[in-house]
Design a protein around this motif. Structure first.
Motif, PDB file in Angstrom:
ATOM      1  N   GLN A   1       0.814  -1.229   0.000  1.00 41.34           N
ATOM      2  CA  GLN A   1       0.000   0.000   0.000  1.00 41.34           C
ATOM      3  C   GLN A   1       0.836   1.262   0.000  1.00 41.34           C
ATOM      4  OE1 GLN A   1      -3.011   0.137   3.013  1.00 41.34           O
ATOM      5  NE2 GLN A   1      -4.245  -1.454   2.071  1.00 41.34           N
ATOM      6  N   ASN A   2       2.097   1.166   0.413  1.00 37.09           N
ATOM      7  CA  ASN A   2       2.948   2.357   0.435  1.00 37.09           C
ATOM      8  C   ASN A   2       3.935   2.381  -0.718  1.00 37.09           C
ATOM      9  OD1 ASN A   2       2.336   4.033   2.959  1.00 37.09           O
ATOM     10  ND2 ASN A   2       2.326   1.918   3.704  1.00 37.09           N
ATOM     11  N   SER A   3       3.758   1.416  -1.647  1.00 41.44           N
ATOM     12  CA  SER A   3       4.631   1.430  -2.830  1.00 41.44           C
ATOM     13  C   SER A   3       3.797   1.259  -4.093  1.00 41.44           C
ATOM     14  CB  SER A   3       5.740   0.389  -2.690  1.00 41.44           C
ATOM     15  OG  SER A   3       5.207  -0.903  -2.528  1.00 41.44           O
ATOM     16  N   VAL A   4       3.683   0.048  -4.591  1.00 38.71           N
ATOM     17  CA  VAL A   4       3.071  -0.130  -5.916  1.00 38.71           C
ATOM     18  C   VAL A   4       1.613   0.279  -6.015  1.00 38.71           C
ATOM     19  CG1 VAL A   4       4.680  -1.831  -6.799  1.00 38.71           C
ATOM     20  CG2 VAL A   4       2.729  -2.598  -5.500  1.00 38.71           C
TER      21      VAL A   4
ATOM     22  N   GLU B   1       9.806   4.959   4.192  1.00 36.25           N
ATOM     23  CA  GLU B   1       9.900   4.635   5.627  1.00 36.25           C
ATOM     24  C   GLU B   1       8.895   3.576   6.016  1.00 36.25           C
ATOM     25  OE1 GLU B   1      11.116   8.517   7.952  1.00 36.25           O
ATOM     26  OE2 GLU B   1       9.270   7.633   8.753  1.00 36.25           O
ATOM     27  N   ARG B   2       7.690   3.770   5.507  1.00 36.12           N
ATOM     28  CA  ARG B   2       6.621   2.813   5.800  1.00 36.12           C
ATOM     29  C   ARG B   2       6.931   1.453   5.184  1.00 36.12           C
ATOM     30  NH1 ARG B   2       1.716   4.603   7.914  1.00 36.12           N
ATOM     31  NH2 ARG B   2       2.505   5.621   9.773  1.00 36.12           N
ATOM     32  N   VAL B   3       7.489   1.483   3.972  1.00 37.88           N
ATOM     33  CA  VAL B   3       7.834   0.231   3.299  1.00 37.88           C
ATOM     34  C   VAL B   3       8.867  -0.517   4.135  1.00 37.88           C
ATOM     35  CG1 VAL B   3       8.917  -0.767   1.261  1.00 37.88           C
ATOM     36  CG2 VAL B   3       7.235   1.040   0.996  1.00 37.88           C
ATOM     37  N   ALA B   4       9.833   0.243   4.661  1.00 37.11           N
ATOM     38  CA  ALA B   4      10.867  -0.390   5.500  1.00 37.11           C
ATOM     39  C   ALA B   4      10.249  -1.004   6.749  1.00 37.11           C
ATOM     40  CB  ALA B   4      11.930   0.631   5.877  1.00 37.11           C
ATOM     41  N   GLU B   5       9.286  -0.282   7.329  1.00 43.23           N
ATOM     42  CA  GLU B   5       8.582  -0.812   8.520  1.00 43.23           C
ATOM     43  C   GLU B   5       7.874  -2.100   8.167  1.00 43.23           C
ATOM     44  OE1 GLU B   5       6.899   3.128  10.329  1.00 43.23           O
ATOM     45  OE2 GLU B   5       5.372   1.545  10.453  1.00 43.23           O
ATOM     46  N   GLY B   6       7.186  -2.077   7.013  1.00 43.43           N
ATOM     47  CA  GLY B   6       6.440  -3.253   6.552  1.00 43.43           C
ATOM     48  C   GLY B   6       7.356  -4.442   6.351  1.00 43.43           C
ATOM     49  N   GLU B   7       8.551  -4.156   5.820  1.00 42.22           N
ATOM     50  CA  GLU B   7       9.504  -5.257   5.580  1.00 42.22           C
ATOM     51  C   GLU B   7       9.967  -5.869   6.890  1.00 42.22           C
ATOM     52  OE1 GLU B   7      12.671  -4.545   2.866  1.00 42.22           O
ATOM     53  OE2 GLU B   7      11.338  -3.800   1.298  1.00 42.22           O
ATOM     54  N   LYS B   8      10.138  -5.019   7.900  1.00 45.37           N
ATOM     55  CA  LYS B   8      10.556  -5.548   9.216  1.00 45.37           C
ATOM     56  C   LYS B   8       9.479  -6.449   9.795  1.00 45.37           C
ATOM     57  CE  LYS B   8      12.113  -3.164  12.811  1.00 45.37           C
ATOM     58  NZ  LYS B   8      12.501  -1.993  13.650  1.00 45.37           N
ATOM     59  N   ILE B   9       8.232  -5.970   9.685  1.00 48.43           N
ATOM     60  CA  ILE B   9       7.112  -6.760  10.217  1.00 48.43           C
ATOM     61  C   ILE B   9       7.012  -8.086   9.474  1.00 48.43           C
ATOM     62  CG2 ILE B   9       4.596  -6.861  10.474  1.00 48.43           C
ATOM     63  CD1 ILE B   9       4.629  -3.787  10.703  1.00 48.43           C
TER      64      ILE B   9
END
Lengths: 221, 205
Positions: B116-119, B131-139
Motif C-alpha cells: 500500500q505504500n509502494s506499488v 519509511e513505511r515500506v521499510a517498517e512493513g519489511e521488518k514486520i
C-alpha cells in the motif's frame, strides 16, 4: 490439574480472560507475569508461549495464546458457561467473530498504540513517539465512532444488539478501560462524544461486577 | 437465493474466500466491487457493509464481513466442507483461532504495509513512502521467521504441523501472495526470506 492463566493485569486482553473466568466460576490459577519487569521474556515463559505474549493458558497439556482464541476455548470447554457469551447459533456466532476480528486492527491498535506512545512506553524502556501517537489517535477516534454508529446501532444493551454480554463485549470494553491510565481531560476528549459507548461500558461493567472493578484496580493506580 | 460474495481480487482476504468457495464446491455469485474506482464507498455497497470493506457476503438475508468470520461461517454452514478446513475438535479449532488472530497484527500487516505504500499507493491516494515500506519489511520478516520456527513446527506440510490445509493456511498464504504485486527484484528479495518449509506449504496449497 487446574487451568493456569498466565496474565498481567496491565494487559487488556489478560483482563478479559481473568474476568471471564471469574464471572463463569471457572476454577483457575492466575500466574502473574509482569511485562514491566520483562518476565514475559524469560526462557521459563517461552516454554508456555514461544511468542512471549500474554495472556496464555495451560489446560492440562493443552497450551493456547491469543485472547480471543482463549475466550472461545473456555466458552466451549467449560460446562456452565451461558450461551450468550459465545452462542451456538452460527449466525450470532459469526457476528461475534466479525467484531472480534475488526477489533484487532481498529480499536485495539488505536487504543493500545496511543496509550503506549503517549504514556506507558517509558515504563517498558521505549521512547515516546508523538507521530505514532497522532496516527493512533485518529484510528482510536474513528474506531470509537464506528462503535457508536454501527456496532452499537441496534436496540440492545450490548454489541450487535444483544441484551446479554458476549466475549466480544468483554474484550472490547477491557481495551477501552486502558484509557483510564490517561488524564481525565484526554479521556473525556475521546469518550465524551459517544453516549452509546459510555452506556455500553457501564452495561458491561454491571454485568460482570464485582469482578470487573476488582480486575481493573490496576488501571486506577 | 445463491450466496453472494462481494469481491476485489487484488485483496488478499477476498482471494481466500473465493478460493475456499471454489475448492469446496460452494455455489456463489461473485459481485465485483472495484476499490480503485472507489465502488466500495458507494451507498449501494454501504448497504451491504457500512464499514465499506471487502470481502463481504450476503447469504439470504444474512450479511457478514471480515474474512476470518466469513471462512468460519462458510465452513460451518455448507455441507460437504471437509473437517480439516475448520475441525470440530475443540483443541485443533482453538489453535486455528490462535494463528488467525496472530495473523491480524503480524503477517497481514507486513505485505499490506509494503504494497500500500509502494506499488498500489495511488489507489489509496498515497505517495510512495520508503519509511513505511521499510517498517512493513521488518514486520514481514519477523512474521515469516515465526511462521518458519513456530507455526510450521511438526511433521505436516501445513500450519500447526498438520497434513491437510485449514482456513488458516489459505488466509495466510493469500497474504504472502500479495507480494506478487511487487516488481521481480523486490519480490525475490522478500520471498528469499522464506525458506524450505514455507515454500512447501505454499506450493502444496
Amino acid at each position: 490439574m487446574k487451568l493456569k492463566v498466565y496474565a498481567d493485569r496491565m494487559s487488556q486482553p489478560s483482563r478479559a480472560v481473568i474476568i471471564f473466568c471469574k464471572v463463569n466460576v471457572i476454577d483457575y490459577e492466575e500466574i502473574k507475569v509482569l511485562i514491566s519487569k520483562g518476565q514475559h521474556l524469560t526462557s521459563e515463559f517461552a516454554e508456555i508461549n514461544p511468542m512471549k505474549r500474554l495472556p496464555a493458558i495451560v489446560d492440562g497439556r493443552f497450551k493456547l495464546f491469543e485472547s480471543h482464541a482463549i475466550l472461545i476455548y473456555l466458552a466451549c470447554a467449560f460446562p456452565g458457561v451461558a450461551d450468550h457469551w459465545y452462542p451456538a447459533d452460527v449466525a450470532k456466532r459469526s457476528r461475534i467473530h466479525s467484531v472480534l476480528d475488526w477489533h484487532h486492527s481498529n480499536l485495539r491498535r488505536g487504543a493500545d498504540t496511543y496509550v503506549s506512545n503517549a504514556t506507558i512506553a517509558p515504563v517498558v524502556g521505549r521512547p515516546l513517539n508523538p507521530q505514532a501517537a497522532a496516527e493512533a489517535e485518529t484510528l482510536l477516534s474513528s474506531s470509537l465512532s464506528k462503535l457508536e454508529s454501527f456496532w452499537l446501532k441496534d436496540a440492545g444493551r450490548f454489541l450487535l444488539g444483544g441484551n446479554q454480554p458476549s466475549i466480544a463485549d468483554l474484550s472490547l470494553v477491557c481495551e477501552i478501560m486502558e484509557l483510564e491510565v490517561l488524564d481525565e481531560k484526554d479521556r473525556a476528549r475521546f469518550l465524551g462524544p459517544h453516549k452509546k459507548v459510555q452506556r455500553w461500558i457501564e452495561n458491561t461493567r454491571s454485568a460482570t461486577n464485582p469482578h470487573f472493578d476488582e480486575v481493573h484496580e490496576v488501571c486506577r493506580h | 437465493m445463491k450466496l453472494k460474495v462481494y469481491s476485489y481480487r487484488r485483496s488478499q482476504p477476498v482471494r481466500a474466500v473465493i478460493i475456499f468457495c471454489k475448492v469446496n464446491g460452494i455455489e456463489f455469485e461473485e459481485v465485483r466491487v472495484d476499490i480503485a474506482k472507489r465502488e466500495h464507498c458507494t451507498p449501494e455497497f454501504s448497504e451491504i457493509n457500512p464499514l465499506n470493506q471487502l470481502p463481504a457476503i450476503v447469504d439470504g438475508e444474512f450479511k457478514l464481513f471480515e474474512s476470518h468470520a466469513i471462512l468460519i461461517y462458510l465452513a460451518c454452514s455448507y455441507p460437504g466442507v471437509a473437517d480439516h478446513w475448520y475441525p470440530s475438535d475443540i483443541f485443533k479449532r482453538s489453535k486455528i483461532h490462535s494463528v488467525l488472530d496472530w495473523h491480524h497484527s503480524n503477517l497481514r500487516r507486513g505485505p499490506v504495509t509494503i504494497v500500500q505504500n509502494s506499488v498500489v499507493a495511488p489507489v489509496f491516494h498515497r505517495t510512495f513512502n520508503p519509511e513505511r515500506v521499510a517498517e512493513g519489511e521488518k514486520i514481514l520478516s519477523a512474521a515469516l521467521s515465526k511462521i518458519e520456527s513456530f507455526w510450521l513446527e511438526g511433521n505436516g506440510p501445513f500450519l500447526l504441523g498438520v497434513n491437510q490445509p485449514s482456513i488458516a493456511d489459505l488466509s495466510l498464504v493469500c497474504d504472502i501472495m500479495q507480494l506478487e504485486l511487487l516488481d521481480e527484484a523486490d519480490r525475490n528479495r522478500l520471498l528469499g526470506l522464506l525458506t524450505i518449509k514455507s515454500y512447501k506449504m505454499i506450493h502444496r496449497l
